[in-house]
Design a protein around this motif. Structure first.
Motif, PDB file in Angstrom:
ATOM      1  N   ASP A  21      36.432   6.067 -89.598  1.00 36.53           N
ATOM      2  CA  ASP A  21      36.198   7.442 -89.155  1.00 36.53           C
ATOM      3  C   ASP A  21      36.908   7.743 -87.845  1.00 36.53           C
ATOM      4  N   ALA A  22      37.016   6.723 -86.990  1.00 32.17           N
ATOM      5  CA  ALA A  22      37.647   6.923 -85.678  1.00 32.17           C
ATOM      6  C   ALA A  22      39.156   6.674 -85.725  1.00 32.17           C
ATOM      7  N   GLY A  23      39.681   6.497 -86.936  1.00 33.04           N
ATOM      8  CA  GLY A  23      41.122   6.302 -87.064  1.00 33.04           C
ATOM      9  C   GLY A  23      41.612   5.001 -86.469  1.00 33.04           C
ATOM     10  N   ALA A  75      37.245  -1.479 -79.935  1.00 37.15           N
ATOM     11  CA  ALA A  75      38.104  -0.341 -80.303  1.00 37.15           C
ATOM     12  C   ALA A  75      37.338   0.975 -80.159  1.00 37.15           C
ATOM     13  N   LEU A  76      36.085   0.973 -80.589  1.00 34.07           N
ATOM     14  CA  LEU A  76      35.280   2.204 -80.489  1.00 34.07           C
ATOM     15  C   LEU A  76      35.057   2.586 -79.023  1.00 34.07           C
ATOM     16  N   ARG A  88      34.397   6.294 -99.125  1.00 28.21           N
ATOM     17  CA  ARG A  88      33.358   7.222 -98.678  1.00 28.21           C
ATOM     18  C   ARG A  88      33.829   8.054 -97.480  1.00 28.21           C
ATOM     19  N   ALA A  89      35.001   7.732 -96.934  1.00 28.42           N
ATOM     20  CA  ALA A  89      35.501   8.474 -95.775  1.00 28.42           C
ATOM     21  C   ALA A  89      36.983   8.786 -95.992  1.00 28.42           C
ATOM     22  N   LYS A  92      36.032  -4.763 -98.826  1.00 25.92           N
ATOM     23  CA  LYS A  92      35.116  -3.982 -97.996  1.00 25.92           C
ATOM     24  C   LYS A  92      35.820  -2.749 -97.425  1.00 25.92           C
ATOM     25  N   ALA A  93      37.035  -2.927 -96.959  1.00 24.87           N
ATOM     26  CA  ALA A  93      37.792  -1.795 -96.403  1.00 24.87           C
ATOM     27  C   ALA A  93      37.982  -0.727 -97.477  1.00 24.87           C
TER      28      ALA A  93
END
Ligand code: PLP
Length: 380
Positions: A105-107, A77-78, A127-128, A120-121
């Motif tokens: 962070d990358a949506g 995905a990144l 934090r974001a 975890k999510a």
């Protein structure tokens, strides 16, 4: 597609070429969308776009109207984001130590298949930005996802995280086993049940999705809000009883190589490892520089079809790591002519389905396993 006498044209092509027609991918997505009419269409471009190249395939699918992209790993995905694609992306299989932060962070939307992943999510998101998640329910595939028995507890935890602002449950999804109509229907009912449980827990996922290509086409009740289309966008059939041609799809990938050696040999010549083929008359043997290192299945030894100058032959003997031989009889075949293994059968060449049959596998594996020294080239 051998062009004898067209030496300059031939030498401009890579020796081993996977030629991908991107306009075919766009056209396939358009055709599938028109036939399926789901509100949203996800193009599944995992595993390097099933061997077609993830980024170019994604762009072509978006051109054809896809409004979501699907991949397995966050790294995939990144890579799509790094290539400049800002379409929504869902990723659904995570290493135990996967870091969700770069994805959030990358949506990138994250598929969640366990309480540990949910926590975890939520922890990462605080934090974001809030994490956008799709909860995956195991409705009967027996692979990833929350089993039905675990849904109530997981949905309650997700709702609590949502109220706390850590995440947003955008989607609820599952995957079919394609084990037959009755089993598919049972999974559909389990999915409806899970959906009701999610509602009761206070979740309002706007994207419910269950169908990949096979069910999207044949099971209208499985379409919900979004369909996840993989094999079909590449122009290949998900069925064993309906071909790509019958579906109106255009296979996008053609695998070919330039012939590197041609020689006349006498009757009785043993060919390739194990001499599993022996010539029965004086004949011409052509050498094709593709082997199992390129993903040509060794199981197709002796049977894999190959088209040279418009005639289809079978591989002579064993597929080796780097090469195989074709006995072309008395046909006029020259070094540099193209040997086409598969492509769009409407152009007279074998199909990925023919190769799947020859190797005892499915077309998905035939295209996805391509690698080694093959160069991908794009046309549109
Ligand atoms: C690979 C995959 C798809 C696409 O399936 P096709 O049969 O290629 O259309 C859809 N959903 C999930 C979860 C997948 O893993």
């Amino acid at each position: 597609m051998g062009h004898r006498g067209g030496a300059r044209l031939v030498s401009a092509r890579p020796l081993r070429e996977a030629r991908v027609d991107l306009s075919a991918i766009s056209a396939n997505v358009e055709l599938l969308r028109a036939r399926i009419r789901a509100e949203h269409t996800m193009a599944v471009v995992k595993a390097g776009g099933y061997g077609h190249g993830a980024v170019p395939s994604a762009r072509a699918a978006i051109e054809g109207g896809a409004d979501w992209l699907g991949v397995v790993e966050i790294a995939e995905a990144l890579a799509l984001r790094a290539a400049g694609l800002d379409t929504p992306i869902l990723t659904w299989l995570h290493a135990p130590d996967a870091d969700f932060a770069p994805a959030i962070d990358a949506g990138i939307d994250i598929g969640i298949g366990s309480p540990a992943q949910l926590d975890k999510a939520a922890a990462t998101a605080s934090r974001a930005a809030p994490a956008l998640v799709h909860i995956k329910v195991d409705t009967g595939l027996g692979r990833g996802g929350v089993p039905l028995a675990g849904c109530e507890a997981l949905f309650a935890a997700a709702a609590a995280h949502e109220r706390g602002g850590a995440l947003r449950v955008r989607g609820l999804f599952s995957h079919l086993a394609n084990a037959g109509d009755a089993d598919d229907l049972a999974q559909l009912e389990a999915f409806e049940h899970a959906s009701a449980l999610a509602g009761a827990a206070g979740l309002t996922p706007e994207l419910r999705h269950l169908a990949s290509t096979a069910a999207a086409l044949r099971m209208p009740s499985a379409r919900f809000d979004l369909v996840r289309l993989g094999i079909g966008i590449y122009g290949l059939t998900p069925y064993d009883d309906e071909s790509s041609v019958e579906l109106g799809l255009r296979p996008a990938l053609e695998l070919s190589a330039g012939i590197v050696s041609v020689k006349r040999m006498p009757a009785g010549t043993g060919v390739s490892y194990g001499h599993r083929y022996r010539t029965t008359r004086e004949t011409t043997l052509a050498l094709v520089p593709l082997g199992y290192a390129e993903g040509v299945p060794r199981q197709a030894s002796g049977v894999g079809p190959v088209s040279i100058n418009g005639t289809t032959y079978r591989i002579a003997g064993t597929v080796a790591m780097d090469q195989f031989v074709v006995d072309v009889g008395d046909a006029a075949v020259a070094v540099g002519d193209r040997a086409v293994l598969f492509g769009d059968p409407r152009t007279g060449v074998p199909s990925a389905d023919d190769w799947a049959a020859a190797a005892g596998t499915i077309n998905y594996e035939i295209v996805t396993r391509l690698g080694g020294r093959i160069e991908r080239r794009y046309t549109s």
